[in-house]
Design an enzyme around this catalytic site. Structure first.
Site, PDB file in Angstrom:
ATOM      1  N   ALA A  10       0.846  -1.266   0.109  1.00 24.32           N
ATOM      2  CA  ALA A  10      -0.188  -0.069  -0.122  1.00 24.32           C
ATOM      3  C   ALA A  10       0.794   1.204   0.239  1.00 24.32           C
ATOM      4  O   ALA A  10       1.979   1.236   0.491  1.00 24.32           O
ATOM      5  CB  ALA A  10      -0.906  -0.114   1.368  1.00 24.32           C
ATOM      6  N   VAL A  11       0.419   2.254  -0.609  1.00 28.12           N
ATOM      7  CA  VAL A  11       0.871   3.557  -0.653  1.00 28.12           C
ATOM      8  C   VAL A  11      -0.068   4.582   0.112  1.00 28.12           C
ATOM      9  O   VAL A  11      -1.305   4.584  -0.031  1.00 28.12           O
ATOM     10  CB  VAL A  11       1.351   4.128  -1.828  1.00 28.12           C
ATOM     11  CG1 VAL A  11       1.551   5.394  -1.983  1.00 28.12           C
ATOM     12  CG2 VAL A  11       2.406   3.457  -2.498  1.00 28.12           C
TER      13      VAL A  11
ATOM     14  N   GLU B 179      -2.684 -11.164  -5.560  1.00 27.62           N
ATOM     15  CA  GLU B 179      -3.883 -10.986  -5.804  1.00 27.62           C
ATOM     16  C   GLU B 179      -4.462  -9.604  -5.690  1.00 27.62           C
ATOM     17  O   GLU B 179      -3.973  -8.917  -4.823  1.00 27.62           O
ATOM     18  CB  GLU B 179      -4.870 -11.867  -4.745  1.00 27.62           C
ATOM     19  CG  GLU B 179      -4.766 -13.461  -4.999  1.00 27.62           C
ATOM     20  CD  GLU B 179      -3.822 -13.737  -4.010  1.00 27.62           C
ATOM     21  OE1 GLU B 179      -3.402 -14.932  -4.279  1.00 27.62           O
ATOM     22  OE2 GLU B 179      -3.141 -13.054  -3.190  1.00 27.62           O
TER      23      GLU B 179
ATOM     24  N   ASN C 245     -10.282  -2.746  -8.375  1.00 28.54           N
ATOM     25  CA  ASN C 245      -9.156  -1.888  -7.715  1.00 28.54           C
ATOM     26  C   ASN C 245      -8.256  -1.545  -9.207  1.00 28.54           C
ATOM     27  O   ASN C 245      -7.226  -1.778  -9.216  1.00 28.54           O
ATOM     28  CB  ASN C 245      -8.044  -2.522  -6.857  1.00 28.54           C
ATOM     29  CG  ASN C 245      -7.194  -1.496  -6.222  1.00 28.54           C
ATOM     30  OD1 ASN C 245      -6.962  -0.523  -6.771  1.00 28.54           O
ATOM     31  ND2 ASN C 245      -6.655  -1.926  -5.008  1.00 28.54           N
TER      32      ASN C 245
ATOM     33  N   TYR D  89       0.124  -2.612 -11.578  1.00 27.54           N
ATOM     34  CA  TYR D  89       0.787  -3.835 -11.680  1.00 27.54           C
ATOM     35  C   TYR D  89       0.979  -4.295 -13.212  1.00 27.54           C
ATOM     36  O   TYR D  89       2.266  -4.835 -13.428  1.00 27.54           O
ATOM     37  CB  TYR D  89      -0.074  -4.923 -11.142  1.00 27.54           C
ATOM     38  CG  TYR D  89      -0.377  -4.806  -9.479  1.00 27.54           C
ATOM     39  CD1 TYR D  89       0.710  -4.326  -8.726  1.00 27.54           C
ATOM     40  CD2 TYR D  89      -1.537  -5.043  -9.029  1.00 27.54           C
ATOM     41  CE1 TYR D  89       0.529  -4.322  -7.292  1.00 27.54           C
ATOM     42  CE2 TYR D  89      -1.468  -5.057  -7.554  1.00 27.54           C
ATOM     43  CZ  TYR D  89      -0.603  -4.566  -7.052  1.00 27.54           C
ATOM     44  OH  TYR D  89      -0.749  -4.161  -5.557  1.00 27.54           O
TER      45      TYR D  89
END
Length: 156
Positions: free
Chosen positions: A79-80, A112, A117, A124
């Protein structure tokens, strides 16, 4: 100047128990169904590779947790901080994930991601992860429903 171009600005370090409150707060800000504090503590207790990224003032910018399984790494969580997305920090963390996995002699990295999202999917895919399958009903969703997971792989 972008934060990712200024190494003096970034502090990349192994996640420790003292980081969990900050990590949990960031997690709650960016995920609709966040991990619990216990999930993070259990991951650290299990010896997973867990790292935090902070600015020079100590503010948490992001984190990841990586589990090594035989010859494949599993990116469990990344996460960011919401206010810092779009600055290249996600790519910076994915570079660190790949370096960590290579250092562990892994051949590839699995993750995953929710189909909903879209921002993460784009990051990705741009990085080089490719969809290899789906896990039906993998994630909790609103109103007691479930959401599939897209399984992606990055070959090292």
């Amino acid at each position: 100047m972008s934060a990712v171009r200024d190494d003096d600005y970034l502090r990349y370090a192994p996640m420790v128990m003292a980081d969990i409150d900050d990590v949990f707060e960031l997690e709650k800000q960016v995920y609709p169904h966040p991990w619990t504090r216990g999930n993070f503590a259990d991951s650290l207790g299990s010896g997973y590779n867990a790292w935090v990224l902070r600015d020079r003032d100590g503010a948490l910018l992001g984190y990841y947790l990586l589990m090594a399984v035989v010859d494949e790494a599993h990116l469990l969580n990344v996460a960011v901080a919401a206010g810092r997305q779009g600055e290249g920090l996600g790519r910076y963390l994915l570079d660190k994930v790949a370096a960590c996995a290579r250092g562990l002699s892994m051949d590839s990295i699995l993750l995953e991601v929710r189909p909903s999202n879209l921002r993460a999917l784009a990051v990705y895919e741009k990085y080089g992860y490719a969809e290899i399958g789906r896990r039906r009903g993998y994630y909790p969703a609103h109103d007691g429903k479930r959401e599939d997971a897209i399984v992606m792989r990055f070959v090292l």
